[in-house]
Write a protein that holds these residues in place. Sequence first.
Motif, PDB file in Angstrom:
ATOM      1  N   LYS A   1      -8.606  -4.478  76.416  1.00 56.42           N
ATOM      2  CA  LYS A   1      -8.081  -4.650  75.054  1.00 56.42           C
ATOM      3  C   LYS A   1      -7.436  -3.350  74.569  1.00 56.42           C
ATOM      4  N   ARG A   2      -8.116  -2.243  74.779  1.00 54.52           N
ATOM      5  CA  ARG A   2      -7.589  -0.938  74.374  1.00 54.52           C
ATOM      6  C   ARG A   2      -6.251  -0.657  75.078  1.00 54.52           C
ATOM      7  N   GLN A   3      -6.177  -0.984  76.378  1.00 53.65           N
ATOM      8  CA  GLN A   3      -4.938  -0.774  77.129  1.00 53.65           C
ATOM      9  C   GLN A   3      -3.793  -1.627  76.574  1.00 53.65           C
ATOM     10  N   ILE A   4      -4.077  -2.847  76.202  1.00 54.86           N
ATOM     11  CA  ILE A   4      -3.043  -3.737  75.667  1.00 54.86           C
ATOM     12  C   ILE A   4      -2.511  -3.201  74.346  1.00 54.86           C
ATOM     13  N   VAL A   5      -3.409  -2.811  73.457  1.00 58.83           N
ATOM     14  CA  VAL A   5      -2.985  -2.269  72.159  1.00 58.83           C
ATOM     15  C   VAL A   5      -2.147  -1.008  72.360  1.00 58.83           C
ATOM     16  N   LYS A   6      -2.560  -0.161  73.297  1.00 59.20           N
ATOM     17  CA  LYS A   6      -1.795   1.061  73.586  1.00 59.20           C
ATOM     18  C   LYS A   6      -0.405   0.713  74.121  1.00 59.20           C
ATOM     19  N   GLU A   7      -0.317  -0.286  74.992  1.00 61.19           N
ATOM     20  CA  GLU A   7       0.972  -0.685  75.570  1.00 61.19           C
ATOM     21  C   GLU A   7       1.909  -1.226  74.492  1.00 61.19           C
TER      22      GLU A   7
END
Length: 128
Positions: free
Chosen positions: A50-56
């Motif tokens: 989830k954190r990676q998606i928001v960062k992307e």
Amino acid sequence: MSLILVINPGSTSTKVAVFRDTEEVFKKTIPLDDDMLDLPLFPDQYTIRKRQIVKELDLNGVRPSDLAAVAARGGRLKPLESGVYRVNKEMVDDARRGLQGIHPANTAVVIASEMAEEFGIQRSPLTR
């Protein structure tokens, strides 16, 4: 600007894409580091993905307020007729507990549901 976020977690990465209608705005395969692959799906891999998606989204200039919808791979849920379904609490609960087995795709339903809630994405009516 109305955009659709698409989430497809797999065993070693999470594929994400953003579309404006049928036009692809961006797509990205986000790998998981080797040391993350053996972590439990919930809460560990789920939180990381989830954190990676928001960062992307941020790296590609997509504001959460621009999202009109979040689409997610279904995961291992109860047997359903093929089609498009609005994510509901029962699906999220089944995905979290691995009702039909543990698979990274289970994280997609949970991430999509939570992102829609957090970003204030309106739920449009569906036939199912």
